[in-house]
Motif scaffolding. Structure first.
Motif, PDB file in Angstrom:
ATOM      1  N   ALA A 209       0.825  -1.202   0.000  1.00  0.00           N
ATOM      2  CA  ALA A 209       0.000   0.000   0.000  1.00  0.00           C
ATOM      3  C   ALA A 209       0.868   1.265   0.000  1.00  0.00           C
ATOM      4  N   GLU A 210       1.942   1.271   0.783  1.00  0.00           N
ATOM      5  CA  GLU A 210       2.845   2.424   0.817  1.00  0.00           C
ATOM      6  C   GLU A 210       3.453   2.683  -0.557  1.00  0.00           C
ATOM      7  N   GLY A 211       3.898   1.619  -1.219  1.00  0.00           N
ATOM      8  CA  GLY A 211       4.478   1.781  -2.540  1.00  0.00           C
ATOM      9  C   GLY A 211       3.477   2.299  -3.540  1.00  0.00           C
ATOM     10  N   LYS A 212       2.245   1.812  -3.462  1.00  0.00           N
ATOM     11  CA  LYS A 212       1.214   2.239  -4.393  1.00  0.00           C
ATOM     12  C   LYS A 212       0.833   3.699  -4.174  1.00  0.00           C
ATOM     13  N   LEU A 213       0.762   4.121  -2.914  1.00  0.00           N
ATOM     14  CA  LEU A 213       0.360   5.490  -2.601  1.00  0.00           C
ATOM     15  C   LEU A 213       1.460   6.506  -2.856  1.00  0.00           C
ATOM     16  N   TRP A 214       2.659   6.192  -2.358  1.00  0.00           N
ATOM     17  CA  TRP A 214       3.706   7.202  -2.308  1.00  0.00           C
ATOM     18  C   TRP A 214       5.002   6.800  -2.998  1.00  0.00           C
ATOM     19  N   GLY A 215       5.065   5.574  -3.498  1.00  0.00           N
ATOM     20  CA  GLY A 215       6.311   5.126  -4.116  1.00  0.00           C
ATOM     21  C   GLY A 215       7.425   4.984  -3.103  1.00  0.00           C
ATOM     22  N   ALA A 216       7.090   4.679  -1.863  1.00  0.00           N
ATOM     23  CA  ALA A 216       8.111   4.559  -0.811  1.00  0.00           C
ATOM     24  C   ALA A 216       7.655   3.573   0.242  1.00  0.00           C
ATOM     25  N   MET A 217       7.702   2.276  -0.114  1.00  0.00           N
ATOM     26  CA  MET A 217       7.428   1.284   0.930  1.00  0.00           C
ATOM     27  C   MET A 217       8.618   1.291   1.893  1.00  0.00           C
ATOM     28  N   ARG A 256      12.723   5.978  -5.649  1.00  0.00           N
ATOM     29  CA  ARG A 256      11.515   5.435  -5.044  1.00  0.00           C
ATOM     30  C   ARG A 256      11.620   3.924  -4.911  1.00  0.00           C
ATOM     31  N   GLY A 257      10.690   3.329  -4.153  1.00  0.00           N
ATOM     32  CA  GLY A 257      10.670   1.884  -3.973  1.00  0.00           C
ATOM     33  C   GLY A 257       9.250   1.373  -3.833  1.00  0.00           C
ATOM     34  N   ILE A 258       8.991   0.207  -4.415  1.00  0.00           N
ATOM     35  CA  ILE A 258       7.662  -0.386  -4.356  1.00  0.00           C
ATOM     36  C   ILE A 258       7.778  -1.872  -4.019  1.00  0.00           C
ATOM     37  N   SER A 259       6.638  -2.475  -3.723  1.00  0.00           N
ATOM     38  CA  SER A 259       6.552  -3.921  -3.500  1.00  0.00           C
ATOM     39  C   SER A 259       5.771  -4.530  -4.650  1.00  0.00           C
ATOM     40  N   SER A 260       6.316  -5.573  -5.263  1.00  0.00           N
ATOM     41  CA  SER A 260       5.669  -6.208  -6.404  1.00  0.00           C
ATOM     42  C   SER A 260       4.746  -7.330  -5.945  1.00  0.00           C
TER      43      SER A 260
END
Length: 409
Positions: A209-217, A256-260
């Protein structure tokens, strides 16, 4: 004085409730209601929204360098190397494995595999280095082009894992880190496996959710994730938690960082509270190293989405044992100063439930009886005690980042 204790108690309760209940609910609910959003996270970050669906057919896939440290991993190493060899990645793959002065069959297994597969490049260290030091040295061997996939020996990849990890990089120049979705296997009610599995599943949802919202999980799981090679910064000596350091270092550079959701890995969940306690103590000590090193990214917490997420998800979580202690003392102080019978009874009841619940779970587990509520209470208190022990070790000085792998049975 009663007002002071009341305010202190309310603040402590609010802090624990925010990090464990309010923030997870808020971020997951909000992410489910909106698409990838382009909020600026850190100063000087240039936002370039990424649309990853169906646009990689004509892309050149970058070289991938798998970096892995291993110490006495004979129990899982054969299977791990098989999952690496079975990757269906369209580009070039190289495997750099550093054996940290292993005394079992780890070195022999690596040597045999290297003779059969020239993509594997083992380095057999003759003195203990520690995982972060080994990863630093392997990164030098791999060079600064392409993508690193950093992984642990106990984490098993599916054939598509590397491809799905790299896919998001193809269309987003400001993306530096992609985490996998960790699937825990073998969790049972017998030990802490079931509770640990539920905790990991919850963390997966929050980070996605953090990655999707802000690009920073806020930090990868560490068992397997991809990092843009050009964003790699060597982990300092004696730092214990290399994955969190590398993540925050990338954010500090404006990435930035995301979760796949499609890059999936599997790991056998730990069953023994003692092993997990020891691991959490080490992580806690390393967390404080990163907390101080990257304080510019989370303070003040209202500065930007990254600071808010970092403070809510991690800082308050690491402060929870202190909030529990201070809140408990404030509660007792309120009971003593007011002599209110309801407050006195509530303190006595909660104390009895916590102590009695832990003791009862310990006794029942020896009899083969497992009560989920009691196990969760014991797990929660044990992990917060580990945070306290880790903080003490941080204060007294960390002399080495050499580690022992968890029980692989």
């Amino acid at each position: 004085m009663a007002i002071f204790f009341t305010i202190l108690l309310v603040l402590c309760v609010a802090g624990v409730a925010h990090t464990y209940l309010v923030y997870p609910w808020y971020v997951v609910k909000r992410a489910g209601a909106r698409p990838w959003a382009g909020n600026q996270l850190v100063p000087h970050a240039v936002w370039m929204p990424g649309n990853f669906a169906g646009r990689d057919a004509t892309k050149d896939w970058p070289d991938v360098h798998v970096l892995m440290a291993a110490h006495n991993e004979e129990a899982v190493l054969e299977r791990k190397l098989t999952t690496l060899a079975d990757q269906d990645y369209p580009g070039k793959l190289h495997y750099y494995v550093g054996s940290d002065n292993s005394s079992d069959r780890t070195n022999q297994i690596l040597t045999d595999w290297a003779n059969r597969d020239d993509r594997l490049r083992p380095t057999l260290f003759t003195s203990r280095q520690g995982k972060p030091s080994i990863i630093n040295q392997l990164a030098i061997q791999a060079g600064t082009e392409g993508v690193y996939v950093l992984t642990d020996a106990s984490v098993m990849l599916r054939p598509s894992t590397v491809r799905e990890l790299v896919r998001p990089f193809l269309n987003d120049a400001k993306l530096a880190l992609v985490d996998t979705t960790m699937v825990q296997t073998g969790g049972t009610a017998r030990g802490i496996g079931e509770t640990e599995t539920q905790y990991i599943d919850r963390e997966v949802a929050i980070k996605r959710a953090e990655g999707k919202l802000w690009g920073a999980m806020i930090g990868p799981f560490g068992g397997c994730y991809a990092l843009l090679a050009g964003a790699y910064r060597p982990v300092p000596d004696k730092f214990l938690v290399d994955d969190f350091y590398l993540c925050l270092s990338a954010y500090e550079q404006g990435y930035r960082g995301i979760s796949s959701a499609t890059a999936i890995v599997e790991e056998s969940v730990g069953q023994h509270l003692r092993d997990e306690f020891r691991r959490k103590v080490r992580i806690s000590s390393g967390n404080w190293q990163n907390l101080i090193r990257f304080r510019n990214l989370w303070w003040p917490p209202w500065r930007n989405p990254l600071a808010f997420a970092f403070f809510s998800h991690k800082v308050l979580r690491w402060l929870t044992p202190f909030l529990l202690l201070i809140g408990g003392l404030a509660w007792v102080g309120l009971a003593v100063t007011t002599l209110n019978p309801y407050v006195l009874k509530s303190v006595a009841v909660v104390t009895a439930v916590m102590i009695g619940g832990v003791l009862l779970d310990a006794v029942l587990s020896q009899l083969g009886i497992h009560v989920r509520a009691l196990r969760k209470l014991r797990y929660f208190l044990a992990m917060n005690l580990a945070l306290l022990v880790g903080f003490y070790r941080y204060l007294t000085g960390i002399s080495s980042n050499v580690w022992q792998p968890s029980n692989r049975n």
